[in-house]
Design a protein around this motif. Structure first.
Motif, PDB file in Angstrom:
ATOM      1  N   LEU A 259     -19.137  -0.069  11.041  1.00 44.16           N
ATOM      2  CA  LEU A 259     -17.771   0.187  11.508  1.00 44.16           C
ATOM      3  C   LEU A 259     -16.731   0.025  10.414  1.00 44.16           C
ATOM      4  O   LEU A 259     -15.578   0.411  10.604  1.00 44.16           O
ATOM      5  CB  LEU A 259     -17.428  -0.744  12.674  1.00 44.16           C
ATOM      6  N   ALA A 260     -17.084  -0.565   9.290  1.00 40.51           N
ATOM      7  CA  ALA A 260     -16.135  -0.727   8.187  1.00 40.51           C
ATOM      8  C   ALA A 260     -16.901  -1.107   6.932  1.00 40.51           C
ATOM      9  O   ALA A 260     -17.915  -1.802   6.991  1.00 40.51           O
ATOM     10  CB  ALA A 260     -15.094  -1.796   8.517  1.00 40.51           C
ATOM     11  N   TYR A 261     -16.397  -0.640   5.777  1.00 40.01           N
ATOM     12  CA  TYR A 261     -16.987  -1.039   4.505  1.00 40.01           C
ATOM     13  C   TYR A 261     -15.922  -0.954   3.419  1.00 40.01           C
ATOM     14  O   TYR A 261     -14.906  -0.271   3.568  1.00 40.01           O
ATOM     15  CB  TYR A 261     -18.195  -0.174   4.147  1.00 40.01           C
ATOM     16  N   VAL A 262     -16.160  -1.691   2.326  1.00 37.07           N
ATOM     17  CA  VAL A 262     -15.210  -1.702   1.211  1.00 37.07           C
ATOM     18  C   VAL A 262     -15.363  -0.384   0.461  1.00 37.07           C
ATOM     19  O   VAL A 262     -16.361  -0.166  -0.240  1.00 37.07           O
ATOM     20  CB  VAL A 262     -15.468  -2.903   0.281  1.00 37.07           C
ATOM     21  N   SER A 263     -14.401   0.491   0.628  1.00 35.67           N
ATOM     22  CA  SER A 263     -14.478   1.821   0.014  1.00 35.67           C
ATOM     23  C   SER A 263     -13.920   1.833  -1.402  1.00 35.67           C
ATOM     24  O   SER A 263     -14.235   2.732  -2.185  1.00 35.67           O
ATOM     25  CB  SER A 263     -13.710   2.833   0.879  1.00 35.67           C
ATOM     26  N   SER A 264     -13.073   0.867  -1.746  1.00 37.35           N
ATOM     27  CA  SER A 264     -12.504   0.787  -3.094  1.00 37.35           C
ATOM     28  C   SER A 264     -12.437  -0.683  -3.489  1.00 37.35           C
ATOM     29  O   SER A 264     -11.632  -1.438  -2.957  1.00 37.35           O
ATOM     30  CB  SER A 264     -11.106   1.422  -3.136  1.00 37.35           C
ATOM     31  N   ALA A 265     -13.302  -1.080  -4.425  1.00 37.90           N
ATOM     32  CA  ALA A 265     -13.361  -2.483  -4.836  1.00 37.90           C
ATOM     33  C   ALA A 265     -12.143  -2.840  -5.677  1.00 37.90           C
ATOM     34  O   ALA A 265     -11.532  -1.983  -6.335  1.00 37.90           O
ATOM     35  CB  ALA A 265     -14.639  -2.735  -5.623  1.00 37.90           C
ATOM     36  N   ALA A 266     -11.784  -4.111  -5.646  1.00 39.31           N
ATOM     37  CA  ALA A 266     -10.643  -4.588  -6.421  1.00 39.31           C
ATOM     38  C   ALA A 266     -10.968  -4.546  -7.909  1.00 39.31           C
ATOM     39  O   ALA A 266     -12.081  -4.897  -8.321  1.00 39.31           O
ATOM     40  CB  ALA A 266     -10.274  -6.008  -5.991  1.00 39.31           C
ATOM     41  N   GLU A 267     -10.007  -4.110  -8.706  1.00 40.15           N
ATOM     42  CA  GLU A 267     -10.172  -4.040 -10.149  1.00 40.15           C
ATOM     43  C   GLU A 267      -9.304  -5.085 -10.835  1.00 40.15           C
ATOM     44  O   GLU A 267      -8.315  -5.566 -10.273  1.00 40.15           O
ATOM     45  CB  GLU A 267      -9.814  -2.643 -10.673  1.00 40.15           C
ATOM     46  N   LEU A 268      -9.687  -5.436 -12.059  1.00 39.37           N
ATOM     47  CA  LEU A 268      -8.941  -6.431 -12.826  1.00 39.37           C
ATOM     48  C   LEU A 268      -7.620  -5.827 -13.287  1.00 39.37           C
ATOM     49  O   LEU A 268      -7.623  -4.816 -13.992  1.00 39.37           O
ATOM     50  CB  LEU A 268      -9.763  -6.882 -14.035  1.00 39.37           C
ATOM     51  N   PRO A 269      -6.476  -6.393 -12.876  1.00 31.57           N
ATOM     52  CA  PRO A 269      -5.183  -5.823 -13.301  1.00 31.57           C
ATOM     53  C   PRO A 269      -4.973  -5.993 -14.802  1.00 31.57           C
ATOM     54  O   PRO A 269      -5.299  -7.041 -15.368  1.00 31.57           O
ATOM     55  CB  PRO A 269      -4.160  -6.632 -12.492  1.00 31.57           C
ATOM     56  N   GLU A 270      -4.439  -4.968 -15.422  1.00 35.55           N
ATOM     57  CA  GLU A 270      -4.215  -4.998 -16.865  1.00 35.55           C
ATOM     58  C   GLU A 270      -2.839  -5.533 -17.231  1.00 35.55           C
ATOM     59  O   GLU A 270      -2.664  -6.068 -18.332  1.00 35.55           O
ATOM     60  CB  GLU A 270      -4.388  -3.591 -17.443  1.00 35.55           C
ATOM     61  N   GLU A 271      -1.858  -5.382 -16.369  1.00 33.50           N
ATOM     62  CA  GLU A 271      -0.502  -5.826 -16.672  1.00 33.50           C
ATOM     63  C   GLU A 271       0.029  -6.709 -15.563  1.00 33.50           C
ATOM     64  O   GLU A 271      -0.480  -6.700 -14.436  1.00 33.50           O
ATOM     65  CB  GLU A 271       0.428  -4.617 -16.863  1.00 33.50           C
ATOM     66  N   ARG A 272       1.054  -7.470 -15.887  1.00 31.41           N
ATOM     67  CA  ARG A 272       1.692  -8.311 -14.900  1.00 31.41           C
ATOM     68  C   ARG A 272       2.441  -7.464 -13.884  1.00 31.41           C
ATOM     69  O   ARG A 272       2.952  -6.389 -14.202  1.00 31.41           O
ATOM     70  CB  ARG A 272       2.690  -9.261 -15.575  1.00 31.41           C
ATOM     71  N   ALA A 273       2.503  -7.965 -12.674  1.00 27.51           N
ATOM     72  CA  ALA A 273       3.251  -7.257 -11.629  1.00 27.51           C
ATOM     73  C   ALA A 273       4.738  -7.556 -11.707  1.00 27.51           C
ATOM     74  O   ALA A 273       5.560  -6.791 -11.196  1.00 27.51           O
ATOM     75  CB  ALA A 273       2.720  -7.650 -10.245  1.00 27.51           C
ATOM     76  N   ASN A 274       5.113  -8.676 -12.307  1.00 27.37           N
ATOM     77  CA  ASN A 274       6.532  -9.050 -12.398  1.00 27.37           C
ATOM     78  C   ASN A 274       7.088  -8.796 -13.788  1.00 27.37           C
ATOM     79  O   ASN A 274       7.901  -9.555 -14.307  1.00 27.37           O
ATOM     80  CB  ASN A 274       6.726 -10.509 -12.013  1.00 27.37           C
ATOM     81  N   GLY A 275       6.652  -7.705 -14.424  1.00 27.05           N
ATOM     82  CA  GLY A 275       7.211  -7.317 -15.715  1.00 27.05           C
ATOM     83  C   GLY A 275       6.198  -7.456 -16.835  1.00 27.05           C
ATOM     84  O   GLY A 275       5.432  -8.406 -16.888  1.00 27.05           O
ATOM     85  N   SER A 276       6.238  -6.492 -17.764  1.00 23.22           N
ATOM     86  CA  SER A 276       5.359  -6.515 -18.929  1.00 23.22           C
ATOM     87  C   SER A 276       6.209  -6.614 -20.188  1.00 23.22           C
ATOM     88  O   SER A 276       7.441  -6.509 -20.144  1.00 23.22           O
ATOM     89  CB  SER A 276       4.501  -5.253 -18.976  1.00 23.22           C
ATOM     90  N   PHE A 277       5.565  -6.826 -21.316  1.00 29.49           N
ATOM     91  CA  PHE A 277       6.302  -6.902 -22.586  1.00 29.49           C
ATOM     92  C   PHE A 277       7.020  -5.593 -22.863  1.00 29.49           C
ATOM     93  O   PHE A 277       8.162  -5.580 -23.328  1.00 29.49           O
ATOM     94  CB  PHE A 277       5.325  -7.232 -23.718  1.00 29.49           C
ATOM     95  N   ARG A 278       6.372  -4.481 -22.559  1.00 29.45           N
ATOM     96  CA  ARG A 278       6.991  -3.173 -22.792  1.00 29.45           C
ATOM     97  C   ARG A 278       8.245  -2.998 -21.934  1.00 29.45           C
ATOM     98  O   ARG A 278       9.285  -2.542 -22.421  1.00 29.45           O
ATOM     99  CB  ARG A 278       5.985  -2.078 -22.476  1.00 29.45           C
ATOM    100  N   GLN A 279       8.144  -3.392 -20.646  1.00 31.22           N
ATOM    101  CA  GLN A 279       9.309  -3.264 -19.770  1.00 31.22           C
ATOM    102  C   GLN A 279      10.446  -4.171 -20.218  1.00 31.22           C
ATOM    103  O   GLN A 279      11.614  -3.768 -20.245  1.00 31.22           O
ATOM    104  CB  GLN A 279       8.899  -3.591 -18.335  1.00 31.22           C
ATOM    105  N   SER A 280      10.113  -5.417 -20.554  1.00 27.68           N
ATOM    106  CA  SER A 280      11.156  -6.350 -20.986  1.00 27.68           C
ATOM    107  C   SER A 280      11.816  -5.880 -22.277  1.00 27.68           C
ATOM    108  O   SER A 280      13.033  -6.020 -22.453  1.00 27.68           O
ATOM    109  CB  SER A 280      10.564  -7.746 -21.183  1.00 27.68           C
ATOM    110  N   LEU A 281      11.022  -5.333 -23.194  1.00 29.49           N
ATOM    111  CA  LEU A 281      11.588  -4.825 -24.445  1.00 29.49           C
ATOM    112  C   LEU A 281      12.525  -3.658 -24.188  1.00 29.49           C
ATOM    113  O   LEU A 281      13.626  -3.579 -24.775  1.00 29.49           O
ATOM    114  CB  LEU A 281      10.450  -4.406 -25.380  1.00 29.49           C
ATOM    115  N   LEU A 282      12.130  -2.762 -23.292  1.00 34.67           N
ATOM    116  CA  LEU A 282      12.982  -1.615 -22.973  1.00 34.67           C
ATOM    117  C   LEU A 282      14.281  -2.064 -22.322  1.00 34.67           C
ATOM    118  O   LEU A 282      15.374  -1.594 -22.682  1.00 34.67           O
ATOM    119  CB  LEU A 282      12.225  -0.661 -22.056  1.00 34.67           C
ATOM    120  N   VAL A 283      14.182  -3.001 -21.364  1.00 37.46           N
ATOM    121  CA  VAL A 283      15.389  -3.516 -20.709  1.00 37.46           C
ATOM    122  C   VAL A 283      16.281  -4.209 -21.721  1.00 37.46           C
ATOM    123  O   VAL A 283      17.517  -4.065 -21.710  1.00 37.46           O
ATOM    124  CB  VAL A 283      15.002  -4.483 -19.573  1.00 37.46           C
TER     125      VAL A 283
END
Length: 305
Positions: A259-283
């Motif tokens: 009746l249900a199965y994991v169709s998309s497994a969780a992947e290791l996030p590469e960047e922070r969700a609350n801002g990255s160095f690139r975003q902070s530098l641009l801002v």
């Protein structure tokens, strides 16, 4: 003799509408601003660098947050082709409602089970839409590994726990129907007791005349009992059909992912969700340029006072 009027040349006043206006020397232009920028270049550079440093330093002040998600496909009317096929008469019992599943994953019982399995280092939110057959488990944690593990564990816990509850509920319903069927069978035997007694007499009777009399008597009694017996037998047929359908459901549910199965497994996030160095530098660059220009304009205005 007529006198000639003197030739008078009329001059339009400088402030007449449509006349030529000279630029107000007090109004700064691009040339004047560039001159001020050359004069206060040090102020513009200092403002830009301070803003840039603050924007980049905020990454180290604010704790990092990483986000990962796992997707679970739920068996619905739209997605049932992606699950094991069912037979029998109660295949509809194996259809889930995404809206109902959202209510289930939000219940205290499931939340406690999932938190116990995944730990409390991450915050997990379950998302879904009315027109989707998927549940999305979104986890946020202070480390990439923590976010991935939490999202995956919650998704797998949902599949396992929900499957166990489906099996238990289906088996309990089947047992209840079997008990009702047994009670109706006992009632059927009670109603047919006079007929059963005649059946015993018919089985041992050898005289054709007496045998014919017994058969006619049995038929008459059975017709008399039909008004009481027919509803019982109709209900028995209905219960047998439902029990057979639940037997099919239980065989299908032997597959833990029926009746249900994991169709998309969780992947290791590469960047922070609350801002990255690139975003902070641009801002920092954009904000630094804007504030540097404002600082030069303010210094120029102060000089004129």
């Amino acid at each position: 003799m007529l006198e000639t009027a003197p030739d008078v040349t009329a001059h339009a006043p400088a402030d007449r509408a449509g006349g030529v206006h000279r630029q107000d020397p007090a109004q700064p232009g691009a040339v004047e601003y560039l001159a001020a920028l050359r004069r206060y270049w040090w102020l513009a550079l200092a403002t830009f660098l301070v803003v840039l440093v603050v924007a980049v330093a905020s990454l180290f002040v604010v704790g990092p947050v990483y986000r990962a998600q796992a997707e679970v496909l739920v068996r619905t009317e739209d997605s049932r082709q992606l699950f094991p096929r069912t037979g029998g008469t109660s295949a509809g019992a194996l259809i889930r409602s995404p809206a109902a599943e959202l209510v289930y994953v939000g219940s205290d019982v499931f939340q406690e089970l999932a938190a116990e399995a995944a730990g409390d280092e991450a915050e997990v939110e379950v998302r879904g839409t009315a027109d989707s057959s998927a549940l999305v488990f979104v986890a946020e944690a202070g480390s990439p590994e923590g976010a991935r593990e939490a999202a995956q564990t919650w998704a797998e816990t949902y599949v396992a726990v929900r499957h166990a509850s489906d099996v238990a509920e289906t088996a309990a319903l089947r047992d209840l129907l079997i008990a009702d069927r047994d009670a109706l069978r006992a009632r059927q035997q009670e109603i047919l007791q006079p007929v059963a007694a005649l059946d015993e007499a018919v089985a041992v009777e050898t005289d054709p005349v007496e045998l014919s009399r017994l058969l006619n008597q049995r038929l008459a009694i059975q017709r008399t009992l039909s008004s009481e017996l027919d509803p019982v037998e109709t209900e028995l047929r209905r219960l047998n059909t439902q029990i057979a359908g639940l037997d099919v459901d239980l065989r299908v549910l032997e597959n833990a992912q029926a009746l249900a199965y994991v169709s998309s497994a969780a992947e290791l996030p590469e960047e922070r969700a609350n801002g990255s160095f690139r975003q902070s530098l641009l801002v920092g660059v954009v904000a630094g340029l804007v504030l540097a220009g404002g600082a030069v304009a303010a210094a120029q205005a102060w000089r004129r006072r």
